[in-house]
Structures are given as C-alpha cells and as structure tokens.
Design a protein around this motif. Structure first.
Motif, PDB file in Angstrom:
ATOM      1  N   TYR A  46       0.795  -1.229   0.000  1.00 45.32           N
ATOM      2  CA  TYR A  46       0.000   0.000   0.000  1.00 45.32           C
ATOM      3  C   TYR A  46       0.830   1.284   0.000  1.00 45.32           C
ATOM      4  CZ  TYR A  46       1.081  -0.120   4.973  1.00 45.32           C
ATOM      5  OH  TYR A  46       1.742  -0.164   6.166  1.00 45.32           O
ATOM      6  N   ARG A  47       1.966   1.292   0.650  1.00 43.65           N
ATOM      7  CA  ARG A  47       2.722   2.541   0.845  1.00 43.65           C
ATOM      8  C   ARG A  47       3.171   3.145  -0.484  1.00 43.65           C
ATOM      9  NH1 ARG A  47       4.523   4.370   5.551  1.00 43.65           N
ATOM     10  NH2 ARG A  47       6.144   5.924   5.621  1.00 43.65           N
ATOM     11  N   GLY A  48       2.841   4.421  -0.675  1.00 47.50           N
ATOM     12  CA  GLY A  48       3.221   5.139  -1.881  1.00 47.50           C
ATOM     13  C   GLY A  48       2.314   4.858  -3.070  1.00 47.50           C
ATOM     14  N   ARG A  49       1.243   4.100  -2.856  1.00 45.26           N
ATOM     15  CA  ARG A  49       0.324   3.763  -3.938  1.00 45.26           C
ATOM     16  C   ARG A  49      -0.912   4.658  -3.865  1.00 45.26           C
ATOM     17  NH1 ARG A  49       2.609  -0.070  -6.404  1.00 45.26           N
ATOM     18  NH2 ARG A  49       0.872  -0.866  -7.575  1.00 45.26           N
ATOM     19  N   ARG A  50      -1.634   4.784  -4.959  1.00 45.58           N
ATOM     20  CA  ARG A  50      -2.705   5.775  -5.081  1.00 45.58           C
ATOM     21  C   ARG A  50      -4.104   5.267  -4.737  1.00 45.58           C
ATOM     22  NH1 ARG A  50      -1.448  10.318  -8.700  1.00 45.58           N
ATOM     23  NH2 ARG A  50       0.689  10.058  -9.344  1.00 45.58           N
ATOM     24  N   ILE A  51      -4.893   6.197  -4.176  1.00 48.17           N
ATOM     25  CA  ILE A  51      -6.353   6.082  -4.118  1.00 48.17           C
ATOM     26  C   ILE A  51      -6.870   7.266  -4.920  1.00 48.17           C
ATOM     27  CG2 ILE A  51      -8.422   6.278  -2.711  1.00 48.17           C
ATOM     28  CD1 ILE A  51      -7.019   4.959  -0.455  1.00 48.17           C
ATOM     29  N   THR A  52      -7.656   6.989  -5.957  1.00 44.41           N
ATOM     30  CA  THR A  52      -8.187   8.046  -6.804  1.00 44.41           C
ATOM     31  C   THR A  52      -9.697   8.101  -6.641  1.00 44.41           C
ATOM     32  OG1 THR A  52      -6.402   7.672  -8.382  1.00 44.41           O
ATOM     33  CG2 THR A  52      -8.298   8.927  -9.170  1.00 44.41           C
ATOM     34  N   GLN A  53     -10.204   9.299  -6.454  1.00 44.80           N
ATOM     35  CA  GLN A  53     -11.635   9.546  -6.315  1.00 44.80           C
ATOM     36  C   GLN A  53     -12.143  10.115  -7.635  1.00 44.80           C
ATOM     37  OE1 GLN A  53     -11.979  11.867  -2.743  1.00 44.80           O
ATOM     38  NE2 GLN A  53     -14.180  11.673  -2.760  1.00 44.80           N
ATOM     39  N   LEU A  54     -13.234   9.535  -8.161  1.00 44.14           N
ATOM     40  CA  LEU A  54     -13.808   9.989  -9.424  1.00 44.14           C
ATOM     41  C   LEU A  54     -15.308  10.194  -9.254  1.00 44.14           C
ATOM     42  CD1 LEU A  54     -11.840   7.143 -10.347  1.00 44.14           C
ATOM     43  CD2 LEU A  54     -11.691   8.785 -12.173  1.00 44.14           C
ATOM     44  N   ILE A  55     -15.934  10.779 -10.256  1.00 43.47           N
ATOM     45  CA  ILE A  55     -17.377  10.942 -10.251  1.00 43.47           C
ATOM     46  C   ILE A  55     -17.917  10.451 -11.588  1.00 43.47           C
ATOM     47  CG2 ILE A  55     -17.298  13.332 -11.090  1.00 43.47           C
ATOM     48  CD1 ILE A  55     -19.700  13.900  -9.222  1.00 43.47           C
ATOM     49  N   GLN A  56     -19.041   9.741 -11.536  1.00 43.77           N
ATOM     50  CA  GLN A  56     -19.692   9.249 -12.746  1.00 43.77           C
ATOM     51  C   GLN A  56     -21.120   9.793 -12.782  1.00 43.77           C
ATOM     52  OE1 GLN A  56     -18.626   6.901 -15.429  1.00 43.77           O
ATOM     53  NE2 GLN A  56     -20.370   8.062 -16.167  1.00 43.77           N
ATOM     54  N   PHE A  57     -21.496  10.421 -13.900  1.00 45.98           N
ATOM     55  CA  PHE A  57     -22.859  10.908 -14.099  1.00 45.98           C
ATOM     56  C   PHE A  57     -23.640   9.882 -14.893  1.00 45.98           C
ATOM     57  CE2 PHE A  57     -20.386  14.759 -13.448  1.00 45.98           C
ATOM     58  CZ  PHE A  57     -21.173  15.436 -12.528  1.00 45.98           C
ATOM     59  N   PHE A  58     -24.946   9.791 -14.620  1.00 45.30           N
ATOM     60  CA  PHE A  58     -25.818   8.840 -15.298  1.00 45.30           C
ATOM     61  C   PHE A  58     -27.041   9.547 -15.868  1.00 45.30           C
ATOM     62  CE2 PHE A  58     -23.643   6.419 -11.997  1.00 45.30           C
ATOM     63  CZ  PHE A  58     -23.243   5.284 -12.681  1.00 45.30           C
ATOM     64  N   THR A  59     -27.612   8.935 -16.912  1.00 47.65           N
ATOM     65  CA  THR A  59     -28.917   9.378 -17.417  1.00 47.65           C
ATOM     66  C   THR A  59     -29.964   8.869 -16.437  1.00 47.65           C
ATOM     67  OG1 THR A  59     -29.220   7.385 -18.725  1.00 47.65           O
ATOM     68  CG2 THR A  59     -28.139   9.256 -19.825  1.00 47.65           C
TER      69      THR A  59
END
Length: 191
Positions: free
Chosen positions: A95-108
């Motif tokens: 885990y050390r030095g590795r990424r957590i990325t937060q994203l957003i997804q829009f839907f119809t």
C-alpha cells in the motif's frame, strides 16, 4: 471536467442529477474499483465498478495545521474478510506510496453512464491499520497524503523549536523566541 459537453449539460440542468462517487484503490497485488452505490456498473471504457455502498465507510479529511499545503485524508475500506485485510496490509509495499483516486460518474435517468468517470482527487497511501468491528466486519484504515503535502518544506528546515532540536540535539535557544510563541514560522534556506 467537461461540463460544456452537450450530453452532460442537459443532465446538469435538470431537477434531478444522478451521479456516483467512485474509488480506484491501487494495491500492489490488485486494484479495487468501487462504486458508492447498491449496484455495480460498467463505464464507457469497459471498466467494471463493483457495488460498494458500504465498502468505503468514510473518507474524512484531517487537518495539517494553519499552514497546510495540501489535504491529508483517512479512508476506511470494508473488506470481505479479515484474511483479505491482513494480506493487503501485511507488507508496506502493498500500500505505501500507492494511489487512491476519487472519481465521479454521471448517469442518465435510466442509469446509463454519461461520459467516462471524471477525476476528483488522488491521494497517496501512507499508513494502514486493520480494523474489525463488533460484528466481525473487517476493514482497513488508510491514512493518505495529497500529492503536494509538505513539498514546500525541506525536512527539519523550518525555524521552529522542534526542527532546531532535530538539527542540534539539546538546543533550547528557540524556546524563548517571541515570534514562535505567536505561531509565526520562518523557513531556513537550504545550505
């Protein structure tokens, strides 16, 4: 994020906007793709996102102080069992030095993804702790730093009592500086 895209513009103008927060957690042995909703889905890139309505228990910011240069954040990620939790945090390299990325997804309104997931934030995993609650639910707590946390400061390079003692053990000279008692911090240029 492309809010000017015609396929997204009409959705954002509507009374109801359907969206989902996504988390991409990049452990060394596996990458988790979690969608904060009850149903998984496949995005327009073909990536499958697992339904994880309770997997990310929280993602709370914690303060760095008045002179903070970037966010720090703690993520609590629920896992299927304690064996998975132990495997993921047994070695720092996982885990050390590795990424957590937060994203957003829009839907119809019929839950069809609009565009690809859009970037919100990324953090670097630093510390991990196992957690097992009273019901036996295994999770891990991940303390993370923003990409630019502390990049403006050299190690022990601030003119503070703590940093001065790190440079010169036993030095008490900065205990009595009036500016430091008011919280003013001066940086020492690198030698």
């Amino acid at each position: 994020m492309s809010f000017n895209d015609p396929s997204l513009a009409h959705v954002l103008d509507s009374e109801y906007v359907d969206l989902c927060i996504l988390f991409k957690i990049e452990f060394a042995s596996e990458t988790m793709y979690l969608a904060m909703q009850n149903v998984g889905f496949t995005d327009l890139n073909g990536q499958e996102w697992r339904a994880a309505n309770s997997s990310i228990i929280s993602f709370d910011d914690f303060p760095l102080g008045a002179k903070a240069t970037a966010q720090k954040r703690t993520y609590n990620v629920a896992l299927p069992d304690t064996a998975t939790s132990n495997r993921l945090i047994s070695m720092e390299s996982e885990y050390r030095g590795r990424r957590i990325t937060q994203l957003i997804q829009f839907f119809t309104p019929d839950r069809t993804p609009i565009l690809t997931p859009q970037f919100l934030a990324t953090h670097i995993m630093d510390l991990a702790k196992p957690i097992v609650d009273a019901k036996g639910q295994a999770s891990i707590s991940l303390d993370c730093e923003g990409l630019f946390t502390g990049k403006n400061f050299s190690p022990n390079g601030l003119l503070t009592d703590t940093d001065q003692k790190a440079r010169h053990a036993g030095d008490e000279g900065l205990n009595w500086v009036k500016a430091l008692q008011r919280g003013v911090v001066l940086e020492i240029p690198p030698a």
